[in-house]
Design a protein around this motif. Structure first.
Motif, PDB file in Angstrom:
ATOM      1  N   GLU A 130     -36.795 -88.728  28.644  1.00 48.61           N
ATOM      2  CA  GLU A 130     -37.203 -87.758  27.629  1.00 48.61           C
ATOM      3  C   GLU A 130     -36.227 -86.583  27.580  1.00 48.61           C
ATOM      4  N   ASP A 131     -35.612 -86.264  28.727  1.00 41.01           N
ATOM      5  CA  ASP A 131     -34.618 -85.186  28.750  1.00 41.01           C
ATOM      6  C   ASP A 131     -33.393 -85.550  27.906  1.00 41.01           C
ATOM      7  N   ILE A 132     -33.046 -86.839  27.912  1.00 41.25           N
ATOM      8  CA  ILE A 132     -31.934 -87.303  27.068  1.00 41.25           C
ATOM      9  C   ILE A 132     -32.307 -87.107  25.597  1.00 41.25           C
ATOM     10  N   ILE A 133     -33.528 -87.500  25.271  1.00 43.54           N
ATOM     11  CA  ILE A 133     -34.017 -87.367  23.894  1.00 43.54           C
ATOM     12  C   ILE A 133     -34.008 -85.901  23.450  1.00 43.54           C
ATOM     13  N   SER A 134     -34.514 -85.025  24.311  1.00 41.64           N
ATOM     14  CA  SER A 134     -34.586 -83.593  23.981  1.00 41.64           C
ATOM     15  C   SER A 134     -33.205 -83.004  23.729  1.00 41.64           C
ATOM     16  N   ARG A 135     -32.242 -83.383  24.584  1.00 44.53           N
ATOM     17  CA  ARG A 135     -30.889 -82.854  24.417  1.00 44.53           C
ATOM     18  C   ARG A 135     -30.258 -83.374  23.123  1.00 44.53           C
ATOM     19  N   LEU A 136     -30.457 -84.659  22.846  1.00 45.54           N
ATOM     20  CA  LEU A 136     -29.912 -85.221  21.610  1.00 45.54           C
ATOM     21  C   LEU A 136     -30.539 -84.547  20.390  1.00 45.54           C
ATOM     22  N   THR A 137     -31.820 -84.212  20.506  1.00 49.93           N
ATOM     23  CA  THR A 137     -32.518 -83.521  19.421  1.00 49.93           C
ATOM     24  C   THR A 137     -31.878 -82.167  19.144  1.00 49.93           C
ATOM     25  N   GLU A 138     -31.394 -81.501  20.206  1.00 48.86           N
ATOM     26  CA  GLU A 138     -30.720 -80.211  20.034  1.00 48.86           C
ATOM     27  C   GLU A 138     -29.462 -80.361  19.183  1.00 48.86           C
ATOM     28  N   TYR A 139     -28.850 -81.537  19.237  1.00 48.03           N
ATOM     29  CA  TYR A 139     -27.660 -81.815  18.429  1.00 48.03           C
ATOM     30  C   TYR A 139     -28.018 -82.309  17.026  1.00 48.03           C
ATOM     31  N   GLY A 140     -29.312 -82.379  16.742  1.00 51.18           N
ATOM     32  CA  GLY A 140     -29.747 -82.862  15.441  1.00 51.18           C
ATOM     33  C   GLY A 140     -29.810 -84.369  15.358  1.00 51.18           C
ATOM     34  N   ILE A 141     -29.861 -85.020  16.517  1.00 51.53           N
ATOM     35  CA  ILE A 141     -29.874 -86.487  16.583  1.00 51.53           C
ATOM     36  C   ILE A 141     -31.289 -86.967  16.888  1.00 51.53           C
ATOM     37  N   LYS A 142     -31.753 -87.948  16.129  1.00 49.39           N
ATOM     38  CA  LYS A 142     -33.072 -88.525  16.373  1.00 49.39           C
ATOM     39  C   LYS A 142     -32.911 -89.998  16.738  1.00 49.39           C
ATOM     40  N   PRO A 143     -32.891 -90.305  18.035  1.00 47.54           N
ATOM     41  CA  PRO A 143     -32.675 -91.691  18.450  1.00 47.54           C
ATOM     42  C   PRO A 143     -33.924 -92.545  18.286  1.00 47.54           C
ATOM     43  N   GLU A 144     -33.721 -93.848  18.193  1.00 45.44           N
ATOM     44  CA  GLU A 144     -34.836 -94.797  18.213  1.00 45.44           C
ATOM     45  C   GLU A 144     -35.126 -95.152  19.667  1.00 45.44           C
ATOM     46  N   ILE A 145     -36.401 -95.280  19.999  1.00 37.57           N
ATOM     47  CA  ILE A 145     -36.803 -95.509  21.388  1.00 37.57           C
ATOM     48  C   ILE A 145     -37.498 -96.862  21.514  1.00 37.57           C
ATOM     49  N   VAL A 146     -37.059 -97.654  22.508  1.00 40.89           N
ATOM     50  CA  VAL A 146     -37.669 -98.955  22.772  1.00 40.89           C
ATOM     51  C   VAL A 146     -38.146 -99.000  24.222  1.00 40.89           C
ATOM     52  N   ASP A 147     -39.391 -99.370  24.430  1.00 40.67           N
ATOM     53  CA  ASP A 147     -39.895 -99.581  25.794  1.00 40.67           C
ATOM     54  C   ASP A 147     -41.178-100.400  25.733  1.00 40.67           C
ATOM     55  N   ASN A 148     -41.064-101.678  26.055  1.00 38.01           N
ATOM     56  CA  ASN A 148     -42.233-102.562  26.006  1.00 38.01           C
ATOM     57  C   ASN A 148     -43.250-102.263  27.097  1.00 38.01           C
ATOM     58  N   TRP A 149     -42.824-101.528  28.130  1.00 41.43           N
ATOM     59  CA  TRP A 149     -43.736-101.190  29.224  1.00 41.43           C
ATOM     60  C   TRP A 149     -44.611 -99.987  28.879  1.00 41.43           C
ATOM     61  N   ALA A 150     -44.136 -99.147  27.994  1.00 38.46           N
ATOM     62  CA  ALA A 150     -44.846 -97.914  27.675  1.00 38.46           C
ATOM     63  C   ALA A 150     -45.921 -98.140  26.622  1.00 38.46           C
ATOM     64  N   ASN A 151     -46.946 -97.315  26.689  1.00 32.39           N
ATOM     65  CA  ASN A 151     -48.011 -97.339  25.693  1.00 32.39           C
ATOM     66  C   ASN A 151     -47.615 -96.427  24.543  1.00 32.39           C
ATOM     67  N   ASN A 152     -47.616 -96.975  23.324  1.00 37.26           N
ATOM     68  CA  ASN A 152     -47.152 -96.225  22.152  1.00 37.26           C
ATOM     69  C   ASN A 152     -47.965 -94.949  21.938  1.00 37.26           C
ATOM     70  N   LYS A 153     -49.265 -95.036  22.124  1.00 38.80           N
ATOM     71  CA  LYS A 153     -50.128 -93.868  21.920  1.00 38.80           C
ATOM     72  C   LYS A 153     -49.810 -92.792  22.947  1.00 38.80           C
ATOM     73  N   GLU A 154     -49.610 -93.201  24.197  1.00 41.70           N
ATOM     74  CA  GLU A 154     -49.278 -92.238  25.253  1.00 41.70           C
ATOM     75  C   GLU A 154     -47.917 -91.603  25.004  1.00 41.70           C
ATOM     76  N   ALA A 155     -46.960 -92.394  24.539  1.00 40.70           N
ATOM     77  CA  ALA A 155     -45.618 -91.879  24.249  1.00 40.70           C
ATOM     78  C   ALA A 155     -45.686 -90.810  23.168  1.00 40.70           C
ATOM     79  N   LYS A 156     -46.533 -91.053  22.173  1.00 44.27           N
ATOM     80  CA  LYS A 156     -46.694 -90.097  21.075  1.00 44.27           C
ATOM     81  C   LYS A 156     -47.362 -88.821  21.575  1.00 44.27           C
ATOM     82  N   THR A 157     -48.391 -88.991  22.408  1.00 41.96           N
ATOM     83  CA  THR A 157     -49.134 -87.838  22.925  1.00 41.96           C
ATOM     84  C   THR A 157     -48.290 -87.027  23.901  1.00 41.96           C
ATOM     85  N   GLU A 158     -47.611 -87.735  24.793  1.00 37.93           N
ATOM     86  CA  GLU A 158     -46.861 -87.090  25.871  1.00 37.93           C
ATOM     87  C   GLU A 158     -45.566 -86.448  25.377  1.00 37.93           C
ATOM     88  N   TYR A 159     -44.827 -87.167  24.537  1.00 32.06           N
ATOM     89  CA  TYR A 159     -43.489 -86.700  24.162  1.00 32.06           C
ATOM     90  C   TYR A 159     -43.243 -86.610  22.652  1.00 32.06           C
TER      91      TYR A 159
END
Length: 435
Positions: free
Chosen positions: A339-368
């Motif tokens: 998530e720290d990678i995502i946050s830093r990229l966001t500072e540059y105006g970059i919105k990456p796509e995230i893939v993780d079959n182990w993670a719960n989509n609802k939790e990912a949305k709530t948490e990050y």
């Protein structure tokens, strides 16, 4: 106590049914009556329906176990041996957040009966069990510690996602407020711990041991991360340096990486906090934490740097990150450094796509605040970041990667965990970078 539990004269309770507490409850339920308590009613609902959201023991084990899963705290009155295994995170300012363990102590205290034993497994700094938790137990129960009930501490050592080092085959540190409680607690744990127990001389020693063993790992990884940042400037592969170094018999075998989760990324702050309360300002441990906490931003900065070198406008580049959980083959999203990678990229105006079959989509949305994408839906990706070494990420084939990136020319592979074949990818024409 051991005989009373085995004869079903009394019960054992587990307070906190997460990655640590649930496996303990299931293990003990093979021998004694177990009450599994958690304030999260949704979690209790899943367990009652044979679903293991942690993936630690699996749905089959949950379905077949005899744990009495409940969110009714009054049920705890049926037990005489209580194990508290709730999380102990840190606040925004990196100070210990003892609310979960204090809240659990209140719940147990309200339902405590004479002759009970309470064992804490939650990671805390030395003194928390006796100086904070005992006072809460006494206040809530009206009973006297040492007379009406006794306490102990046995730090959790479960490694989430690890199918080799399990609860049963990891030596257990146990401690008690006196010799009698120490022996009683040791005997009870010996029912499920095949590797045996280590009797610590005091509760404070056991509390310190837990904080120190994770701080030691944190420092060693920080050293490797610092080397990785320097070797990046030298254009040297850290992974190749470490492989060469590890040919010596006394090399420690640590590698650079992102340090998240609820143990290594948190426990050192408990040590630092208590040390500073005593007037000592940590140097090595605090420095290690600073380095490790900054690695996500470092990786993101490398991504932007290499995109610019290849002629991309970072804002317009298509970037995908494989892995959001804090470690491989584990669904735990807490304190994820991806998530720290995502946050830093966001500072540059970059919105990456995230893939993780182990993670719960609802939790990912709530948490990050991120929405997960399927690997199959990735197309024409300019920069592919492997942030977590899930098996499916390590086993990516060149054909799969080509399908994701489309063309090969000027496409970047940022392999944080060094889990892909560098030579093969470079031979295909990809730019490859690893931590």
């Amino acid at each position: 106590m051991k005989e009373k539990l085995l004869s079903k004269e009394t019960k054992l309770s587990l307070i906190g049914l997460g990655y640590v507490g649930m496996p303990i409850a299931v293990a003990f339920s093979k021998y004694v009556d177990v009450i599994g308590f958690d304030v999260n009613e949704n979690k209790i609902f899943q367990y009652k329906n044979g679903i293991d959201p942690t993936n630690e023991v699996g749905n089959k084990a949950i379905s077949e176990c005899k744990v009495e899963f409940t969110s009714d705290e009054t049920t705890l009155r049926e037990a005489k041996f209580h194990i508290i295994a709730v999380p102990t995170p840190v606040n925004q300012d990196k100070t210990p957040d003892l609310y979960p363990v204090e809240s659990a102590s209140k719940v147990v205290g309200r339902n405590l009966t004479k002759g009970s034993y309470i064992v804490y497994e939650s990671t805390v700094y030395p003194g928390v069990t006796e100086d904070i938790c005992v006072r809460i137990l006494e206040k809530e129960s009206g009973l006297k510690c040492g007379v009406d009930f006794k306490v102990g501490y046995s730090p959790e050592r479960i490694n989430p996602g690890d199918k080799i080092h399990r609860l049963e085959n990891i030596k257990k540190i146990v401690s008690g407020m006196d010799e009698e409680s120490l022996n009683t607690i040791a005997e009870v744990y010996e029912l499920v711990i095949e590797a045996g127990v280590h009797r610590a001389s005091s509760i404070k020693v056991a509390e310190a041991a837990k904080v120190v063993e994770n701080s030691q790992r944190d420092i060693n990884i920080a050293f490797m991360n610092e080397l990785a940042m320097v070797f990046d400037k030298m254009n040297i592969s850290t992974h190749e340096v470490v492989e060469a170094m590890n040919t010596k018999w006394n090399a420690l075998g640590f590698y650079p990486g992102l340090v998240g989760g609820h143990c290594i990324g948190v426990d050192p702050y408990y040590f630092i906090y208590q040390a500073e309360k005593l007037g000592y300002h940590s140097q090595i441990i605090a420095s290690g934490r600073k380095i490790n906490d900054g690695m996500g931003a470092f990786v993101a900065d490398v991504v932007v740097r290499e995109l610019v070198k290849k002629g991309y406008s970072p804002k317009k580049a298509k970037i995908a990150i494989l892995g959001l959980t804090f470690k491989e083959n584990c669904p735990d999203l807490r304190n994820s450094k991806a998530e720290d990678i995502i946050s830093r990229l966001t500072e540059y105006g970059i919105k990456p796509e995230i893939v993780d079959n182990w993670a719960n989509n609802k939790e990912a949305k709530t948490e990050y605040g991120v929405s997960l994408t399927n690997l199959e839906d990735l197309r024409n990706i300019d920069c592919l970041i492997i942030s977590v070494a899930h098996d499916e990420n390590k086993n990516l084939t060149v054909d799969q990667i080509k399908k994701i990136t489309g063309s090969v020319k000027d496409k970047l592979i940022i392999d944080v965990k060094s889990c892909l074949n560098k030579k093969l990818l470079e031979k295909e024409g990809y730019f490859y970078w690893s931590l």
